[in-house]
Write a protein that holds these residues in place. Structure first.
Motif, PDB file in Angstrom:
ATOM      1  N   PRO A   1      15.709  67.684  43.619  1.00 42.87           N
ATOM      2  CA  PRO A   1      15.982  67.026  44.904  1.00 42.87           C
ATOM      3  C   PRO A   1      15.706  65.531  44.894  1.00 42.87           C
ATOM      4  O   PRO A   1      16.441  64.757  45.511  1.00 42.87           O
ATOM      5  N   ARG A   2      14.655  65.124  44.197  1.00 43.33           N
ATOM      6  CA  ARG A   2      14.339  63.696  44.150  1.00 43.33           C
ATOM      7  C   ARG A   2      15.432  62.908  43.434  1.00 43.33           C
ATOM      8  O   ARG A   2      15.803  61.810  43.863  1.00 43.33           O
ATOM      9  N   CYS A   3      15.972  63.462  42.355  1.00 42.59           N
ATOM     10  CA  CYS A   3      17.046  62.772  41.634  1.00 42.59           C
ATOM     11  C   CYS A   3      18.367  62.857  42.391  1.00 42.59           C
ATOM     12  O   CYS A   3      19.178  61.924  42.346  1.00 42.59           O
ATOM     13  N   VAL A   4      18.594  63.979  43.082  1.00 38.15           N
ATOM     14  CA  VAL A   4      19.790  64.081  43.931  1.00 38.15           C
ATOM     15  C   VAL A   4      19.780  62.971  44.971  1.00 38.15           C
ATOM     16  O   VAL A   4      20.812  62.355  45.273  1.00 38.15           O
ATOM     17  N   ALA A   5      18.602  62.691  45.537  1.00 42.06           N
ATOM     18  CA  ALA A   5      18.482  61.637  46.558  1.00 42.06           C
ATOM     19  C   ALA A   5      18.865  60.274  45.996  1.00 42.06           C
ATOM     20  O   ALA A   5      19.338  59.403  46.740  1.00 42.06           O
ATOM     21  N   ARG A   6      18.682  60.082  44.697  1.00 38.75           N
ATOM     22  CA  ARG A   6      19.067  58.809  44.082  1.00 38.75           C
ATOM     23  C   ARG A   6      20.576  58.617  44.110  1.00 38.75           C
ATOM     24  O   ARG A   6      21.064  57.477  44.027  1.00 38.75           O
ATOM     25  N   PHE A   7      21.319  59.733  44.173  1.00 37.15           N
ATOM     26  CA  PHE A   7      22.779  59.670  44.181  1.00 37.15           C
ATOM     27  C   PHE A   7      23.350  59.779  45.601  1.00 37.15           C
ATOM     28  O   PHE A   7      24.505  60.125  45.768  1.00 37.15           O
ATOM     29  N   ASP A   8      22.546  59.485  46.591  1.00 38.64           N
ATOM     30  CA  ASP A   8      22.992  59.637  47.975  1.00 38.64           C
ATOM     31  C   ASP A   8      23.268  58.290  48.631  1.00 38.64           C
ATOM     32  O   ASP A   8      23.220  58.162  49.852  1.00 38.64           O
ATOM     33  N   GLY A   9      23.589  57.279  47.831  1.00 39.90           N
ATOM     34  CA  GLY A   9      23.870  55.959  48.377  1.00 39.90           C
ATOM     35  C   GLY A   9      25.356  55.706  48.535  1.00 39.90           C
ATOM     36  O   GLY A   9      26.194  56.598  48.360  1.00 39.90           O
ATOM     37  N   ALA A  10      25.688  54.470  48.882  1.00 42.85           N
ATOM     38  CA  ALA A  10      27.083  54.036  49.006  1.00 42.85           C
ATOM     39  C   ALA A  10      27.139  52.567  48.594  1.00 42.85           C
ATOM     40  O   ALA A  10      27.285  51.675  49.413  1.00 42.85           O
ATOM     41  N   HIS A  11      26.997  52.327  47.291  1.00 44.59           N
ATOM     42  CA  HIS A  11      26.947  50.970  46.760  1.00 44.59           C
ATOM     43  C   HIS A  11      28.368  50.451  46.555  1.00 44.59           C
ATOM     44  O   HIS A  11      29.188  51.106  45.909  1.00 44.59           O
ATOM     45  N   ILE A  12      28.653  49.287  47.091  1.00 45.57           N
ATOM     46  CA  ILE A  12      30.015  48.745  47.096  1.00 45.57           C
ATOM     47  C   ILE A  12      30.186  47.742  45.966  1.00 45.57           C
ATOM     48  O   ILE A  12      29.337  46.872  45.754  1.00 45.57           O
ATOM     49  N   ARG A  13      31.288  47.869  45.252  1.00 54.62           N
ATOM     50  CA  ARG A  13      31.611  46.929  44.184  1.00 54.62           C
ATOM     51  C   ARG A  13      33.088  46.533  44.327  1.00 54.62           C
ATOM     52  O   ARG A  13      33.970  47.403  44.320  1.00 54.62           O
ATOM     53  N   SER A  14      33.345  45.246  44.475  1.00 54.84           N
ATOM     54  CA  SER A  14      34.727  44.770  44.546  1.00 54.84           C
ATOM     55  C   SER A  14      35.378  44.881  43.172  1.00 54.84           C
ATOM     56  O   SER A  14      34.726  44.663  42.148  1.00 54.84           O
ATOM     57  N   LEU A  15      36.660  45.199  43.166  1.00 54.37           N
ATOM     58  CA  LEU A  15      37.385  45.353  41.904  1.00 54.37           C
ATOM     59  C   LEU A  15      38.230  44.114  41.629  1.00 54.37           C
ATOM     60  O   LEU A  15      38.806  43.532  42.555  1.00 54.37           O
ATOM     61  N   PRO A  16      38.326  43.703  40.360  1.00 54.01           N
ATOM     62  CA  PRO A  16      39.065  42.490  40.009  1.00 54.01           C
ATOM     63  C   PRO A  16      40.581  42.716  39.965  1.00 54.01           C
ATOM     64  O   PRO A  16      41.211  42.682  38.913  1.00 54.01           O
ATOM     65  N   VAL A  17      41.162  42.969  41.133  1.00 54.53           N
ATOM     66  CA  VAL A  17      42.602  43.150  41.254  1.00 54.53           C
ATOM     67  C   VAL A  17      43.093  42.355  42.455  1.00 54.53           C
ATOM     68  O   VAL A  17      42.308  41.978  43.323  1.00 54.53           O
ATOM     69  N   LYS A  18      44.388  42.120  42.499  1.00 57.44           N
ATOM     70  CA  LYS A  18      44.973  41.435  43.642  1.00 57.44           C
ATOM     71  C   LYS A  18      44.869  42.331  44.868  1.00 57.44           C
ATOM     72  O   LYS A  18      45.106  43.536  44.792  1.00 57.44           O
ATOM     73  N   GLY A  19      44.554  41.738  45.999  1.00 57.00           N
ATOM     74  CA  GLY A  19      44.357  42.541  47.194  1.00 57.00           C
ATOM     75  C   GLY A  19      42.915  43.007  47.270  1.00 57.00           C
ATOM     76  O   GLY A  19      42.172  43.005  46.281  1.00 57.00           O
TER      77      GLY A  19
END
Length: 261
Positions: A44-62
């Motif tokens: 459960p503790r490690c599952v909680a580590r995967f409960d985020g929503a980290h945003i990363r912009s992608l190097p594409v047009k738009g």
């Protein structure tokens, strides 16, 4: 009608596999893939580590973004490496649950028979999320692996993960299907052996292609990958999918590397 057509042999095979796994766990108890806690695939503790929503912009047009469940560090990194490079296929189910939960946070579905998902209604609008009003379906596209990588690992690891995630999203009321149309061909060397965003981009430039077309322009196309570092691989996937007819594309990943300023 033979025994295979009647479903007897497949049922026996599944039963024998279940028994074999039970004996294995009895004789060789496993630990959590992330922290080695006893008797856990992912505690459960490690599952909680995967409960985020980290945003990363992608190097594409738009404006296109990728959303990651976790940062690629510590226990999250160990769990992904155990699954990806050391054959811990039992993590498929745990990781699919993490990806499905993240998908429910960032996907807003409006269908003729349903309203927006409650989880999304409770979430603030996430920057870079495409306008998908009127969208009918979600298409999960597993990021491609090179033939050499699949031979080394014995499988295309994102494909079963996409199938499990699609099943969970369908159970949650999101009409989802897997669309494995991307291929990575003619690439030499491993991505981890290539340093720098420019070098990574050149390594796969022109080698990602779609072997089919997106048959539903109103669908939200979700590229699924394990780790996002510079975003160049996923950016190439976005370009290939747009060429195949995708209009709304977003990325989903298990983890992203921390941004170093």
């Amino acid at each position: 009608m033979n025994m295979f057509d009647m479903g007897i042999i497949p049922t026996m095979a599944r039963t024998l596999r279940t028994l074999a796994l039970g004996f294995r766990d009895l004789l060789l108890p496993r630990g959590c893939a992330g922290c080695d806690a006893p008797d856990e695939v992912l505690c459960p503790r490690c599952v909680a580590r995967f409960d985020g929503a980290h945003i990363r912009s992608l190097p594409v047009k738009g404006k296109t973004c990728c959303y990651a469940c976790a940062r690629y560090e510590g226990a999250s990194r160990r769990a992904i490496l155990a699954w990806k490079d050391h054959g811990d296929e039992e993590c498929d189910g745990a990781f699919a649950c993490c990806l499905a939960r993240l998908a429910l946070k960032v996907i807003k579905v409006i269908d003729t028979n349903q309203t927006a998902i409650d989880d999304v209604q409770a979430m603030p609008q996430i920057a870079g999320m495409p306008d998908i009003r009127g969208m009918r379906d979600v298409l999960l596209v597993p990021a491609p692996s090179s033939p050499a990588s699949m031979r080394r690992r014995g499988r295309w690891q994102m494909a079963p993960l996409a199938k499990r995630t699609a099943r969970m999203l369908n159970d949650s009321g999101v009409r989802t299907r897997v669309c494995p149309i991307l291929r990575l061909e003619g690439v030499r060397g491993r991505s981890v052996q290539t340093s720098g965003s420019l070098a990574r981009s050149k390594r796969i430039q022109g080698h990602v292609r779609a072997v089919g077309a997106i048959d539903d322009e109103s669908a939200l196309v979700v590229i699924m990958d394990d780790i996002v570092t510079t975003g160049t691989t996923m950016g190439q996937c976005v370009t290939a999918l747009r060429a195949a007819g995708a209009r709304h594309v977003v990325g989903l990943a298990l983890a992203c590397t921390p941004v170093r300023r």
